[in-house]
Design a protein around this motif. Structure first.
Motif, PDB file in Angstrom:
ATOM      1  N   GLY A 128       0.882  -1.284   0.064  1.00 18.05           N
ATOM      2  CA  GLY A 128       0.144   0.003  -0.439  1.00 18.05           C
ATOM      3  C   GLY A 128       0.637   1.339  -0.166  1.00 18.05           C
ATOM      4  O   GLY A 128       1.661   1.510   0.678  1.00 18.05           O
ATOM      5  N   ASN A 129       0.377   2.127  -0.960  1.00 13.53           N
ATOM      6  CA  ASN A 129       1.521   3.493  -0.968  1.00 13.53           C
ATOM      7  C   ASN A 129       0.558   4.206  -0.591  1.00 13.53           C
ATOM      8  O   ASN A 129      -0.327   4.772  -1.532  1.00 13.53           O
ATOM      9  N   TRP A 130       0.733   4.972   0.431  1.00 11.62           N
ATOM     10  CA  TRP A 130      -0.044   5.830   0.980  1.00 11.62           C
ATOM     11  C   TRP A 130      -0.079   7.246   0.242  1.00 11.62           C
ATOM     12  O   TRP A 130      -1.157   8.500   0.935  1.00 11.62           O
ATOM     13  N   LYS A 131       0.941   7.047   0.210  1.00 14.00           N
ATOM     14  CA  LYS A 131       1.827   8.310  -0.590  1.00 14.00           C
ATOM     15  C   LYS A 131       1.369   9.982   0.383  1.00 14.00           C
ATOM     16  O   LYS A 131       1.791   9.610   1.225  1.00 14.00           O
ATOM     17  N   MET A 132       1.227  10.845   0.343  1.00 14.98           N
ATOM     18  CA  MET A 132       0.828  11.630   0.905  1.00 14.98           C
ATOM     19  C   MET A 132      -0.626  11.824   2.414  1.00 14.98           C
ATOM     20  O   MET A 132      -1.170  13.648   1.273  1.00 14.98           O
ATOM     21  N   ALA A 143       0.020  -6.755  -6.218  1.00 16.65           N
ATOM     22  CA  ALA A 143      -0.386  -5.587  -6.562  1.00 16.65           C
ATOM     23  C   ALA A 143       0.249  -4.130  -5.510  1.00 16.65           C
ATOM     24  O   ALA A 143       0.430  -4.431  -4.711  1.00 16.65           O
ATOM     25  N   LEU A 144       1.034  -3.053  -6.152  1.00 14.76           N
ATOM     26  CA  LEU A 144       0.833  -1.779  -5.444  1.00 14.76           C
ATOM     27  C   LEU A 144      -0.226  -0.594  -5.881  1.00 14.76           C
ATOM     28  O   LEU A 144      -0.494  -0.450  -6.692  1.00 14.76           O
ATOM     29  N   VAL A 145      -0.956  -0.363  -4.717  1.00  8.44           N
ATOM     30  CA  VAL A 145      -1.973   0.092  -4.372  1.00  8.44           C
ATOM     31  C   VAL A 145      -2.041   1.174  -3.899  1.00  8.44           C
ATOM     32  O   VAL A 145      -1.582   1.278  -2.815  1.00  8.44           O
ATOM     33  N   GLY A 146      -2.545   1.909  -4.393  1.00  8.06           N
ATOM     34  CA  GLY A 146      -2.547   3.438  -3.677  1.00  8.06           C
ATOM     35  C   GLY A 146      -3.905   4.392  -3.306  1.00  8.06           C
ATOM     36  O   GLY A 146      -4.042   3.484  -2.304  1.00  8.06           O
ATOM     37  N   GLY A 147      -5.175   3.720  -4.149  1.00  6.97           N
ATOM     38  CA  GLY A 147      -6.039   4.790  -3.865  1.00  6.97           C
ATOM     39  C   GLY A 147      -6.728   3.760  -2.615  1.00  6.97           C
ATOM     40  O   GLY A 147      -7.108   4.170  -1.574  1.00  6.97           O
ATOM     41  N   ALA A 148      -6.986   2.793  -2.801  1.00 10.36           N
ATOM     42  CA  ALA A 148      -7.728   1.810  -2.550  1.00 10.36           C
ATOM     43  C   ALA A 148      -6.954   0.459  -0.983  1.00 10.36           C
ATOM     44  O   ALA A 148      -7.341  -0.008  -0.722  1.00 10.36           O
ATOM     45  N   TYR A 164       5.466  -2.622 -12.081  1.00  7.06           N
ATOM     46  CA  TYR A 164       4.963  -1.989 -13.802  1.00  7.06           C
ATOM     47  C   TYR A 164       3.805  -1.515 -13.689  1.00  7.06           C
ATOM     48  O   TYR A 164       2.637  -2.096 -12.563  1.00  7.06           O
ATOM     49  N   GLU A 165       3.712  -0.060 -13.253  1.00  6.94           N
ATOM     50  CA  GLU A 165       3.007   1.007 -13.146  1.00  6.94           C
ATOM     51  C   GLU A 165       2.084   1.570 -14.403  1.00  6.94           C
ATOM     52  O   GLU A 165       3.156   2.632 -14.547  1.00  6.94           O
ATOM     53  N   PRO A 166       1.569   1.224 -15.620  1.00 12.19           N
ATOM     54  CA  PRO A 166       1.031   2.202 -16.886  1.00 12.19           C
ATOM     55  C   PRO A 166       0.509   3.893 -16.210  1.00 12.19           C
ATOM     56  O   PRO A 166      -0.094   3.767 -15.314  1.00 12.19           O
ATOM     57  N   TYR A 221       2.122  -5.751  -9.966  1.00 16.49           N
ATOM     58  CA  TYR A 221       0.665  -4.554 -11.275  1.00 16.49           C
ATOM     59  C   TYR A 221       0.792  -3.420 -10.155  1.00 16.49           C
ATOM     60  O   TYR A 221       0.001  -3.739  -8.461  1.00 16.49           O
ATOM     61  N   GLY A 222       0.708  -2.141 -10.613  1.00 15.50           N
ATOM     62  CA  GLY A 222       0.258  -1.614 -10.017  1.00 15.50           C
ATOM     63  C   GLY A 222      -0.666  -1.042 -11.042  1.00 15.50           C
ATOM     64  O   GLY A 222      -0.431  -0.442 -12.015  1.00 15.50           O
ATOM     65  N   GLY A 223      -1.875   0.260 -10.132  1.00 20.48           N
ATOM     66  CA  GLY A 223      -2.727   1.275 -11.333  1.00 20.48           C
ATOM     67  C   GLY A 223      -4.516   0.529 -11.071  1.00 20.48           C
ATOM     68  O   GLY A 223      -4.869  -0.135 -12.102  1.00 20.48           O
ATOM     69  N   SER A 224      -4.918   1.548 -10.242  1.00 22.26           N
ATOM     70  CA  SER A 224      -5.905   1.257  -9.590  1.00 22.26           C
ATOM     71  C   SER A 224      -6.376   0.212  -9.660  1.00 22.26           C
ATOM     72  O   SER A 224      -7.816  -0.395 -10.067  1.00 22.26           O
ATOM     73  N   VAL A 225      -5.639  -0.718  -8.516  1.00 24.53           N
ATOM     74  CA  VAL A 225      -6.004  -2.331  -8.394  1.00 24.53           C
ATOM     75  C   VAL A 225      -7.097  -1.720  -7.203  1.00 24.53           C
ATOM     76  O   VAL A 225      -6.801  -1.476  -6.032  1.00 24.53           O
ATOM     77  N   LYS A 226      -8.135  -2.368  -7.314  1.00 27.99           N
ATOM     78  CA  LYS A 226      -9.259  -2.939  -6.470  1.00 27.99           C
ATOM     79  C   LYS A 226      -9.917  -3.666  -5.406  1.00 27.99           C
ATOM     80  O   LYS A 226      -9.423  -4.592  -7.328  1.00 27.99           O
ATOM     81  N   TRP A 241      -1.035   6.228 -17.026  1.00 22.34           N
ATOM     82  CA  TRP A 241      -2.657   6.219 -17.598  1.00 22.34           C
ATOM     83  C   TRP A 241      -3.150   5.327 -16.249  1.00 22.34           C
ATOM     84  O   TRP A 241      -4.584   5.839 -16.306  1.00 22.34           O
ATOM     85  N   ALA A 242      -2.808   4.696 -15.865  1.00 21.02           N
ATOM     86  CA  ALA A 242      -3.539   3.528 -15.011  1.00 21.02           C
ATOM     87  C   ALA A 242      -3.264   3.890 -14.056  1.00 21.02           C
ATOM     88  O   ALA A 242      -4.175   3.541 -12.222  1.00 21.02           O
ATOM     89  N   ILE A 243      -2.559   4.758 -12.998  1.00 23.63           N
ATOM     90  CA  ILE A 243      -2.554   5.482 -11.652  1.00 23.63           C
ATOM     91  C   ILE A 243      -3.536   6.322 -10.741  1.00 23.63           C
ATOM     92  O   ILE A 243      -3.566   7.898 -11.771  1.00 23.63           O
ATOM     93  N   GLY A 244      -4.231   6.216 -10.479  1.00 22.06           N
ATOM     94  CA  GLY A 244      -4.917   7.088  -9.000  1.00 22.06           C
ATOM     95  C   GLY A 244      -6.881   7.372 -11.028  1.00 22.06           C
ATOM     96  O   GLY A 244      -7.081   8.773 -10.003  1.00 22.06           O
ATOM     97  N   THR A 245      -6.783   6.643 -11.431  1.00 26.24           N
ATOM     98  CA  THR A 245      -7.572   7.510 -12.267  1.00 26.24           C
ATOM     99  C   THR A 245      -8.504   6.901 -12.840  1.00 26.24           C
ATOM    100  O   THR A 245      -9.815   6.799 -13.490  1.00 26.24           O
TER     101      THR A 245
HETATM  102  C1  PEP Z   1       0.471   4.065  -6.540  1.00 26.10           C
HETATM  103  O1  PEP Z   1       0.346   5.221  -5.963  1.00 26.10           O
HETATM  104  O2  PEP Z   1       1.591   3.487  -7.010  1.00 26.10           O
HETATM  105  C2  PEP Z   1      -1.100   3.634  -7.145  1.00 26.10           C
HETATM  106  C3  PEP Z   1      -1.582   2.489  -8.023  1.00 26.10           C
HETATM  107  O3  PEP Z   1      -2.279   4.566  -7.241  1.00 26.10           O
HETATM  108  P1  PEP Z   1      -3.449   3.774  -7.239  1.00 26.10           P
HETATM  109  O4  PEP Z   1      -3.663   2.843  -7.089  1.00 26.10           O
HETATM  110  O5  PEP Z   1      -4.233   5.204  -6.661  1.00 26.10           O
HETATM  111  O6  PEP Z   1      -4.174   4.066  -8.794  1.00 26.10           O
END
Ligand code: PEP
Length: 253
Positions: A8-12, A232-237, A167-169, A211-216, A171-175
């Motif tokens: 989980g990448n909690w970002k800021m 999975a590398l997960v941001g929002g979720a 691998y985090e495309p 894989y990372g990019g809007s994984v839910k 265009w899929a991150i946070g979108t």
């Molecule tokens: C990320 O920040 O690495 C990421 C994948 O974010 P999200 O899951 O919100 O797209």
């Protein structure tokens, strides 16, 4: 067989009290379960200590979202590999697209960061991924191959064995857009081929490629069922225990 990692990448997001609460809810959700994957939390710097206090002695690891490329010195506002290691971090993110695209970090700089992380015994989670226009121009593979070679070339066998790739495309991150499982799997297989071309077959087969990019919760199982996708590398979720735990439960290989 490779293990899965869910990170989980909690970002800021999440101050130290909120972060401790979230870590403790995640820990509760894992208690008594054989989760069959490794779990890593990447809180912001000021939240790391509180999270480590909560997860100490558990199966959850903690990492830094960033580090600086030098050992120490007059670099106001920066955090060193040694500081992260000393706090109890095991991992560190290198090359996240937000660092590349918002903060202008290039491969030369990322290369130094990755090497200093290794020097201090941290496990770098190295992120690569193409922009939307690069994918639309049919250049996704070329871009990712260059990102890998520019930074990983020259590492020794014991060093590359401590690197994980995400691998985090972009265009899929946070979108809310996710690569299809087969598009992601194709890129993961290309990444494995690049690793094989530099480091040989054994290392490429052992390399964990997440894989990372809007994984839910709703799409995790399908992505993680692909044999070449190792987590999975997960941001929002990852910001809510409930959705993050569902992704962890879906990740059992
Ligand atoms: C990320 O920040 O690495 C990421 C994948 O974010 P999200 O899951 O919100 O797209």
């Amino acid at each position: 067989m490779r293990k899965n990692i869910v990170a989980g990448n909690w970002k800021m997001n999440k101050n130290h009290m909120e972060g401790a609460r979230l870590a403790s809810e995640i820990l509760d959700g894992l208690r008594g379960r054989d989760i069959g994957c490794e779990v890593i939390l990447f809180p912001t710097f000021t939240t790391i200590s509180s999270v480590i206090d909560v997860v100490k002695g558990s199966a959850i690891s903690v990492g830094g979202q960033n580090l600086y490329s030098e050992r120490d010195g007059a670099f106001t506002g920066e955090i060193s590999a040694e500081m992260l290691k000393n706090l109890g971090c095991q991992y560190v993110l290198v090359g996240h697209s937000e660092r590349r695209n918002i903060f202008g970090e290039d491969s030369v700089f990322l290369s130094k960061k990755l090497r200093i992380a290794l020097e201090y015994g941290l496990f770098p989670l190295f992120c690569v991924g193409e922009l939307l226009e690069q994918r639309e121009a049919g250049k996704a593979g070329e871009v990712v191959e260059k990102q890998l070679k520019d930074v990983l070339n020259g590492l020794g066998g014991d060093e590359i064995s401590r690197v994980t790739i995400a691998y985090e495309p972009v265009w899929a991150i946070g979108t809310g857009k996710t690569a299809t499982a087969s598009d992601a799997a194709n890129m993961h297989s290309l990444i494995r081929d690049v690793i094989k071309s530099i480091f040989g077959s054994e290392i490429s087969q052992r390399m964990i490629i997440m894989y990372g990019g809007s994984v839910k919760a709703g799409n995790a199982a399908q992505l993680l069922n692909e044999p070449d996708i190792d987590g999975a590398l997960v941001g929002g979720a990852a910001l809510k225990a409930d959705s993050f735990l569902k992704i962890i439960y879906a990740s059992a290989k």
